[in-house]
Scaffold this motif. Structure first.
Motif, PDB file in Angstrom:
ATOM      1  N   VAL A 192      66.532  50.587  -6.135  1.00 33.51           N
ATOM      2  CA  VAL A 192      66.333  49.447  -5.263  1.00 33.51           C
ATOM      3  C   VAL A 192      66.585  49.755  -3.897  1.00 33.51           C
ATOM      4  CG1 VAL A 192      67.391  47.222  -4.521  1.00 33.51           C
ATOM      5  CG2 VAL A 192      67.005  47.810  -6.834  1.00 33.51           C
ATOM      6  N   GLU A 193      67.665  50.889  -3.466  1.00 32.97           N
ATOM      7  CA  GLU A 193      67.792  51.085  -2.269  1.00 32.97           C
ATOM      8  C   GLU A 193      66.705  52.215  -1.568  1.00 32.97           C
ATOM      9  OE1 GLU A 193      72.803  51.136  -2.313  1.00 32.97           O
ATOM     10  OE2 GLU A 193      71.480  53.008  -2.890  1.00 32.97           O
ATOM     11  N   LYS A 194      66.265  52.934  -2.633  1.00 34.14           N
ATOM     12  CA  LYS A 194      65.126  53.977  -2.367  1.00 34.14           C
ATOM     13  C   LYS A 194      63.719  52.961  -2.062  1.00 34.14           C
ATOM     14  CE  LYS A 194      63.538  58.129  -2.014  1.00 34.14           C
ATOM     15  NZ  LYS A 194      63.131  58.958  -3.282  1.00 34.14           N
ATOM     16  N   PHE A 195      63.396  51.821  -2.757  1.00 33.35           N
ATOM     17  CA  PHE A 195      62.473  51.210  -2.434  1.00 33.35           C
ATOM     18  C   PHE A 195      62.596  50.475  -1.120  1.00 33.35           C
ATOM     19  CE2 PHE A 195      60.983  46.703  -2.648  1.00 33.35           C
ATOM     20  CZ  PHE A 195      59.580  46.892  -2.806  1.00 33.35           C
ATOM     21  N   ILE A 196      63.627  49.785  -0.748  1.00 31.15           N
ATOM     22  CA  ILE A 196      64.018  49.033   0.488  1.00 31.15           C
ATOM     23  C   ILE A 196      63.898  50.122   1.484  1.00 31.15           C
ATOM     24  CG2 ILE A 196      65.918  48.365   1.828  1.00 31.15           C
ATOM     25  CD1 ILE A 196      66.757  47.000  -0.717  1.00 31.15           C
ATOM     26  N   ALA A 197      64.025  51.598   1.448  1.00 31.63           N
ATOM     27  CA  ALA A 197      63.959  52.279   2.619  1.00 31.63           C
ATOM     28  C   ALA A 197      62.588  52.986   2.551  1.00 31.63           C
ATOM     29  CB  ALA A 197      64.943  53.364   2.236  1.00 31.63           C
ATOM     30  N   SER A 198      61.714  52.826   1.716  1.00 27.68           N
ATOM     31  CA  SER A 198      60.451  53.363   1.449  1.00 27.68           C
ATOM     32  C   SER A 198      59.468  52.381   2.241  1.00 27.68           C
ATOM     33  CB  SER A 198      59.967  53.518   0.129  1.00 27.68           C
ATOM     34  OG  SER A 198      59.694  52.456  -0.557  1.00 27.68           O
ATOM     35  N   CYS A 199      58.224  52.930   2.523  1.00 25.14           N
ATOM     36  CA  CYS A 199      57.274  52.154   2.963  1.00 25.14           C
ATOM     37  C   CYS A 199      56.280  51.673   1.810  1.00 25.14           C
ATOM     38  CB  CYS A 199      56.286  52.948   3.981  1.00 25.14           C
ATOM     39  SG  CYS A 199      55.546  54.641   3.084  1.00 25.14           S
ATOM     40  N   ASP A 200      56.624  51.686   0.631  1.00 27.18           N
ATOM     41  CA  ASP A 200      55.928  51.247  -0.411  1.00 27.18           C
ATOM     42  C   ASP A 200      55.841  49.866  -0.617  1.00 27.18           C
ATOM     43  OD1 ASP A 200      55.195  54.045  -1.150  1.00 27.18           O
ATOM     44  OD2 ASP A 200      57.262  54.286  -1.800  1.00 27.18           O
ATOM     45  N   PHE A 203      57.653  49.022  -6.552  1.00 30.03           N
ATOM     46  CA  PHE A 203      58.379  50.140  -7.172  1.00 30.03           C
ATOM     47  C   PHE A 203      57.584  50.875  -7.805  1.00 30.03           C
ATOM     48  CE2 PHE A 203      61.512  46.471  -6.660  1.00 30.03           C
ATOM     49  CZ  PHE A 203      62.801  47.217  -6.393  1.00 30.03           C
ATOM     50  N   LEU A 204      58.022  52.218  -7.599  1.00 35.64           N
ATOM     51  CA  LEU A 204      57.334  53.354  -8.064  1.00 35.64           C
ATOM     52  C   LEU A 204      58.282  54.501  -8.988  1.00 35.64           C
ATOM     53  CD1 LEU A 204      55.097  54.333  -5.176  1.00 35.64           C
ATOM     54  CD2 LEU A 204      54.604  53.048  -6.956  1.00 35.64           C
ATOM     55  N   ASP A 205      57.597  55.144  -9.596  1.00 32.08           N
ATOM     56  CA  ASP A 205      58.642  56.096 -10.523  1.00 32.08           C
ATOM     57  C   ASP A 205      59.347  56.982  -9.521  1.00 32.08           C
ATOM     58  OD1 ASP A 205      59.244  57.192 -13.502  1.00 32.08           O
ATOM     59  OD2 ASP A 205      58.608  59.028 -12.228  1.00 32.08           O
ATOM     60  N   TYR A 237      62.971  55.221 -20.902  1.00 30.11           N
ATOM     61  CA  TYR A 237      64.128  54.576 -20.272  1.00 30.11           C
ATOM     62  C   TYR A 237      63.437  54.257 -18.631  1.00 30.11           C
ATOM     63  CZ  TYR A 237      67.359  55.685 -23.691  1.00 30.11           C
ATOM     64  OH  TYR A 237      68.122  55.814 -25.212  1.00 30.11           O
ATOM     65  N   ARG A 238      62.638  55.142 -18.117  1.00 33.09           N
ATOM     66  CA  ARG A 238      62.281  54.905 -16.602  1.00 33.09           C
ATOM     67  C   ARG A 238      61.616  53.597 -16.431  1.00 33.09           C
ATOM     68  NH1 ARG A 238      63.464  59.717 -13.800  1.00 33.09           N
ATOM     69  NH2 ARG A 238      61.910  59.254 -12.264  1.00 33.09           N
ATOM     70  N   VAL A 239      61.017  53.253 -17.599  1.00 31.86           N
ATOM     71  CA  VAL A 239      60.193  51.977 -17.706  1.00 31.86           C
ATOM     72  C   VAL A 239      61.155  50.873 -17.640  1.00 31.86           C
ATOM     73  CG1 VAL A 239      58.655  50.470 -18.944  1.00 31.86           C
ATOM     74  CG2 VAL A 239      58.075  52.773 -18.895  1.00 31.86           C
ATOM     75  N   ASP A 240      62.151  50.993 -18.261  1.00 28.48           N
ATOM     76  CA  ASP A 240      63.101  49.814 -18.241  1.00 28.48           C
ATOM     77  C   ASP A 240      63.963  49.785 -17.029  1.00 28.48           C
ATOM     78  OD1 ASP A 240      62.892  49.285 -20.843  1.00 28.48           O
ATOM     79  OD2 ASP A 240      64.246  50.612 -21.447  1.00 28.48           O
ATOM     80  N   ILE A 241      64.143  51.247 -16.208  1.00 27.32           N
ATOM     81  CA  ILE A 241      64.794  51.033 -14.998  1.00 27.32           C
ATOM     82  C   ILE A 241      63.809  50.351 -13.954  1.00 27.32           C
ATOM     83  CG2 ILE A 241      65.415  52.549 -13.160  1.00 27.32           C
ATOM     84  CD1 ILE A 241      66.007  54.715 -15.195  1.00 27.32           C
ATOM     85  N   LEU A 242      62.661  50.648 -13.906  1.00 23.02           N
ATOM     86  CA  LEU A 242      61.747  49.953 -12.972  1.00 23.02           C
ATOM     87  C   LEU A 242      61.670  48.624 -13.092  1.00 23.02           C
ATOM     88  CD1 LEU A 242      58.695  52.525 -12.783  1.00 23.02           C
ATOM     89  CD2 LEU A 242      60.479  52.209 -11.005  1.00 23.02           C
ATOM     90  N   LYS A 243      61.638  48.233 -14.464  1.00 26.04           N
ATOM     91  CA  LYS A 243      61.526  46.431 -14.565  1.00 26.04           C
ATOM     92  C   LYS A 243      63.003  45.780 -14.106  1.00 26.04           C
ATOM     93  CE  LYS A 243      61.338  43.539 -18.621  1.00 26.04           C
ATOM     94  NZ  LYS A 243      61.140  43.585 -20.214  1.00 26.04           N
ATOM     95  N   GLU A 244      63.897  46.581 -14.447  1.00 28.56           N
ATOM     96  CA  GLU A 244      65.147  45.872 -14.074  1.00 28.56           C
ATOM     97  C   GLU A 244      65.383  46.087 -12.593  1.00 28.56           C
ATOM     98  OE1 GLU A 244      66.933  44.188 -16.048  1.00 28.56           O
ATOM     99  OE2 GLU A 244      66.173  44.404 -17.724  1.00 28.56           O
TER     100      GLU A 244
END
Length: 642
Positions: A192-200, A203-205, A237-244
């Motif tokens: 979540v922190e990486k997404f917030i700091a990104s310009c995307d 959510f991406l892998d 597991y990465r699918v679950d992480i992005l979903k959550e």
């Protein structure tokens, strides 16, 4: 056509003379640089008027706005800015970037500017010194706005503003089979922190961390922790992480949800996602551009007006909040450089340059000091600032001063309230079972000290763990804090010693800087005494930012630096041997070599060692160096003397 300085730089870049003796390289470069300034007809700026030591450099540099600028500053100030043009000003520490912006805006009174910065205190100082055609704001204030603002979004989250941690996330998600809930929650938090700091926009892998640092005292073994991290990299597991992670973000932006708070960077991300148009300005002035996150970069670069990005690429020290070096990422129509520091002379500039060359392989641009004298011998001049990498080390330094019995006035960079002494006392009260005396809301919510410790470990809260360690280390903590407060001086100019972390010291300057030995990722058990005979290891910080943090701390000094063991090793790596060539013979030494302590002959051109102290420890004694020791230390100089 090459200038004198350019020719010298190219020569030394393609030779290895600087490896033999870094100081000769730097001194020659500095001398020719001074010559070129005179040749260009640009007077060297006068030393700044003496203000209170430790004030923001932004305020101090405004005092020089009426004086003659350097050639580098003049080139920026006289630039004719075109609509939509993008400019980058790459400025070393103390090189007068704020003065440059002040003069630029003053010389363009018909243009309207928006000065944007991340730090609130810098914004407040800027508002007092910039001309009336400049509006000063923080990025968060732009995003927050006020109730009813059609563009801003932060005002909607006043009731639920706060930090987000993995413990709160663990209460809202369910870990897949085979994964630890707390490791899974920490992974979601970092995503979540990486997404917030990104310009995307989604959510991406690539937002998912590839590794999770193991906590001290973690319940699982190192092997099991490694196995858990490997599972996190499994595609299923990465699918679950992005979903959550998307679920947690949804709860953050829901103004009615009370489980997950909305962070300041969170509503700034929402502001960026809305792609707002900032109107009414001809140019955006972006200060400290090296500390921008990709989200802020996207917010600024999408504006149609002209933009000037100013900063020091080597002062990028906020990677933990997702900041990246915008100065290296942004394309510009024109790039300017500011390399002459008004803060210190060539001695301190030399140490700063060595820090960059060894840790970051920086050679193309060299930091040049002004014609002020400086000291590297470990002696204090004027006000002393003790600058530590970590708060726990800084508190240890405070205790040393208290227990020494010295009658001194103590100052604290950023104000004493920033050092959480009340929280220390409440943690100590919790540890002692005196819960009724606790006033801090967060600490009061815990029934026992052990439960607080487990929370700090499970959430990997380093700041909280360090406070806990201090409470465990000092049984007389209340008395120590009471003594610290009694010695405190609100006015930094009246303080004999100023305490600061490297992060809090950014933008400040002091007569003498004493660094602690906790930089470059050094653990406490690795900090042992160092002798001149010790082989200097290759210093490899855990990442580039650790080198930047040391550079920031070093460049706070104006007149003297008290070296640490690590910094002395770094200078040795750069080719410094703590000696200098001389043709004078000292009668005081009685012909005894200061290195081998033997009575040996000296060549006409010989070496003399410096008197040097490293964090209070005597390292070298001044004196002559004999032929044999000279041939070992600097063989090329021995050859020249013959």
């Amino acid at each position: 056509m090459y200038t004198h300085v350019s020719l010298v730089r190219e020569y030394f870049l393609h030779t290895h003379v600087f490896i033999l003796y870094a100081r000769i390289h730097y001194n020659l470069f500095y001398a020719i640089n001074l010559s070129e300034r005179s040749f260009c007809g640009v007077a060297v700026s006068e030393p700044m008027s003496q203000l209170s030591a430790g004030q923001q450099s932004l305020h101090k540099y405004s005092e020089r706005s009426s004086r003659e600028l350097t050639a580098e500053q003049s080139e920026v100030v006289n630039h004719r800015l075109q609509p939509g043009e993008v400019i980058k000003v790459m400025a070393f520490a103390g090189t007068g970037k704020t003065t440059t912006l002040l003069r630029f805006t003053a010389l363009n009174p018909n243009m309207s500017f928006l000065y944007c910065v991340y730090n609130k205190s810098v914004q407040e100082h800027a508002a007092t010194i910039f001309p009336c055609n400049v509006k000063c704001r923080t990025f968060h204030s732009l995003a927050h706005g006020s109730r009813g603002d059609p563009v801003a979004v932060g005002w909607k989250y006043v009731a639920k503003r706060g930090s987000v941690n993995s413990y709160h996330i663990s209460q809202c998600v369910k870990a897949p089979k085979g994964l630890s809930l707390f490791i899974f929650s920490r992974c979601i938090l970092q995503t979540v922190e990486k997404f917030i700091a990104s310009c995307d926009d989604e959510f991406l892998d690539e937002h998912i961390p590839t590794t999770i640092r193991r906590r001290r005292n973690e319940e699982v073994t190192p092997e099991e922790h490694a196995a858990q991290v490997r599972r996190l990299n499994d595609p299923k597991y990465r699918v679950d992480i992005l979903k959550e992670a998307a679920y947690v973000w949804k709860k953050m932006i829901d103004t009615r949800d009370k489980d997950i708070r909305m962070s300041d960077d969170g509503y700034l991300k929402l502001f960026q996602l809305s792609k707002p148009e900032i109107r009414g300005y001809d140019c955006l002035l972006v200060d400290e551009a090296q500390d921008l996150t990709p989200a802020i970069i996207s917010l600024v670069t999408c504006q149609a007006c002209a933009k000037i990005f100013v900063g020091d690429t080597h002062q990028q020290i906020y990677g933990f909040r997702g900041a990246t070096n915008a100065l290296e990422q942004i394309s510009a129509n024109r790039i300017f450089h500011l390399t002459e520091s008004f803060r210190f002379g060539p001695e301190i500039a030399y140490v700063s340059a060595c820090t960059l060359s060894v840790l970051k392989n920086v050679w193309r641009q060299t930091l040049i000091g002004s014609p002020h004298t400086g000291r590297l011998d470990g002696n204090e001049v004027g006000q002393v600032a003790i600058i530590a990498r970590m708060n726990i080390t800084l508190f240890d330094e405070m205790v040393k001063i208290i227990r020494s019995g010295a009658s001194l006035k103590l100052g604290f960079a950023g104000g004493i309230q920033k050092y959480d002494f009340d929280m220390y006392l409440d943690i100590n009260n919790l540890r002692r079972g005196r819960n009724s005396e606790i006033t801090h809301k967060f600490i009061k919510s815990w029934k026992s000290f052990d439960s607080l410790v487990k929370f700090a470990e499970k959430t990997d809260n380093v700041s909280l763990m360090n406070k806990i360690k201090i409470c465990q280390k000092y049984e007389d903590l209340p008395k120590l804090i009471e003594k610290i407060r009694s010695m405190h001086s609100k006015d930094l100019s009246h303080a004999d010693i100023v305490f600061s972390t490297a992060h809090k010291s950014k933008g400040l300057e002091f007569d003498t800087v004493k660094l602690t030995d906790d930089y470059l990722g050094q653990e406490e058990e690795d900090r042992h005494s160092w002798s001149p005979e010790e082989t200097s290891p290759s210093l490899r910080p855990t990442d580039v930012e650790e080198g930047n943090i040391l550079y920031v701390a070093v460049t706070r000094a104006k007149k003297s630096i008290i070296l640490t063991r690590a910094l002395a090793k770094l200078l040795k790596d750069a080719g410094e041997h703590f000696v200098y060539p001389s043709v004078e013979h000292s009668e005081m030494s009685g012909g005894i070599c200061s290195v081998c302590q033997l009575h040996n002959p000296y060549p006409p051109l010989h070496l003399q060692s410096l008197s040097l102290k490293v964090t209070g420890q005597s390292m070298f004694t001044a004196g002559m160096v004999c032929v044999n020791c000279s041939s070992v230390t600097l063989p090329f100089l021995h050859t020249w003397s013959q």
